[in-house]
Design an enzyme around this catalytic site. Structure first.
Site, PDB file in Angstrom:
ATOM      1  CB  SER A   1      46.423  51.419  41.361  1.00  0.00           C
ATOM      2  OG  SER A   1      45.045  51.212  41.598  1.00  0.00           O
TER       3      SER A   1
ATOM      4  CG  ASP B   1      43.518  45.746  36.932  1.00  0.00           C
ATOM      5  OD1 ASP B   1      42.816  45.573  37.939  1.00  0.00           O
ATOM      6  OD2 ASP B   1      44.387  46.632  36.858  1.00  0.00           O
TER       7      ASP B   1
ATOM      8  CG  HIS C   1      45.248  46.242  40.418  1.00  0.00           C
ATOM      9  ND1 HIS C   1      44.993  47.205  39.462  1.00  0.00           N
ATOM     10  CD2 HIS C   1      45.556  46.926  41.563  1.00  0.00           C
ATOM     11  CE1 HIS C   1      45.113  48.412  40.005  1.00  0.00           C
ATOM     12  NE2 HIS C   1      45.459  48.262  41.267  1.00  0.00           N
TER      13      HIS C   1
END
Length: 282
Positions: free
Chosen positions: A106, A222, A251
Site C-alpha cells: 500500500s 482492491d 486490498h
C-alpha cells in the site's frame, strides 16, 4: 523464528522502532518489509514466519508516526522522510553477502518504489503488494491537484478515513484490524495525504529508470489502492518486471483467504531472483 526489537534515530531524531526476525539456522539473505498507511509491522508477522522458514532474516520497521515509532501520529508531511528512515534501517542491518529484497504494501509500496528509484543497486529485488501508486478513481481531478496545496497549508486537517471493511474479505482479519490499538483508526491528515499524492505524481516519469527486478501484485477487488498503479509499473518500468492481478481479492492480499497462494508466488519469485550463491534450506 527468533525475534528482537531494535530502534534507530530517523529523520528529525524520531525513534524508528523495528523488528528483526531471524531463522533458526544460518541466514541466506535479508527481506525488508515496508507496511502500509496507518498500520504497523506487527501485522506482517505471518509473512516474516514464511520467509524465516526459508532462511531469510526479516527486518520490519514501523514508519514514523506509526505503531511503536515516534513522531506525531500520521504527521509526516514530506514523503522523503519515510524513504530516508527506511534507508537508515537498511544501512543499520547486517546484510552479510546475501541478497536484499524489499516488500512494500500500500503506502509502503510507494515508499519501497521511491526507495528503489533513489537507491539503485542496493536491492536485489522489489515486491509491491497493493501499492498506492496512483490516486483512486473516486478522487476528482481537481482534488488530486489541490491535495498537495491543502496538505502544505493545513497539514493537520482531517481528510478521509480508511474503511476497515475494505481491508480484507476475511471478517476475522477485519475484526482484528478494528481492535488493534496500534492501527490508526482516525482520518488521514491532509499533510500526509498530500505528500503521498505528490510522490505518486513523480512515478510515471521515474519508472523507466527502475533497474531493480520487480514483482508487482494487486487484488483486483482492491477499494483502497488503485490497481491501475500496479498496471502502470508493468507498462513503464524498465528491466525485469512481473505483474499479477488477483481476480476479486481485496486490498491486503497477504491477509486474504487466498494468502497462502499469494505468499507462495512471492517466495517462488524471490527464489528465482536470488543471485548465485547460498540457497535456502529444503
Amino acid at each position: 523464528m527468533r525475534s528482537q526489537t531494535l530502534s534507530v534515530a530517523g529523520v528529525h531524531g524520531v525513534s524508528i522502532v523495528y523488528d528483526v526476525h531471524r531463522p533458526e539456522s544460518g541466514a541466506v539473505g535479508v527481506v525488508i518489509i515496508s507496511h502500509g498507511l496507518g498500520e504497523h509491522a506487527g501485522r506482517y508477522r505471518h509473512v516474516a514466519q514464511r520467509l524465516t522458514d526459508l532462511g531469510y532474516v526479516v527486518v520490519a520497521p514501523d514508519h514514523a508516526g506509526h505503531g511503536r515509532s515516534g513522531g506525531r501520529r500520521l504527521g509526516v508531511t514530506d514523503f522523503r522522510d519515510f524513504t530516508s528512515d527506511l534507508h537508515t534501517v537498511i544501512e543499520q542491518t547486517d546484510r552479510g553477502d546475501g541478497p536484499t529484497f524489499l516488500i512494500g504494501h500500500s503506502m509502503g509500496g510507494a515508499i519501497a518504489l521511491d526507495y528503489a528509484l533513489e537507491h539503485p543497486g542496493v536491492l536485489d529485488g522489489l515486491v509491491l503488494s497493493g501499492a498506492a501508486l496512483v490516486p483512486g478513481d473516486d478522487l476528482p481531478g481537481f482534488m488530486v491537484r489541490l491535495a498537495p496545496v491543502i496538505g502544505r497549508l493545513v497539514p493537520r486537517l482531517p481528510a478521509t478515513a480508511l474503511p476497515a471493511s475494505a481491508v480484507s474479505r476475511d471478517p476475522n482479519v477485519v475484526a482484528a484490524y478494528e481492535a488493534d490499538p496500534l492501527v490508526w483508526h482516525g482520518k488521514i491528515p491532509a499533510g500526509l495525504g498530500g505528500a503521498l499524492i505528490s510522490t505518486m505524481a513523480t512515478f510515471p516519469d521515474r519508472l523507466p529508470s527502475l533497474t531493480t527486478p520487480t514483482l508487482a501484485l494487486h487484488g483486483g477487488g482492491d477499494r483502497l489502492a488503485n490497481p491501475e498503479g500496479t498496471r502502470m509499473v508493468g507498462r513503464l518500468a524498465g528491466g525485469d518486471v512481473t505483474v499479477k492481478i488477483y481476480d476479486g481479492l481485496a486490498h491486503e492480499i497477504f491477509n486474504e483467504p487466498e494468502h497462502d497462494a499469494v505468499l507462495r508466488d512471492v517466495t517462488e519469485w524471490i527464489a528465482a531472483h536470488r543471485p548465485e550463491g547460498r540457497t535456502p534450506p529444503d
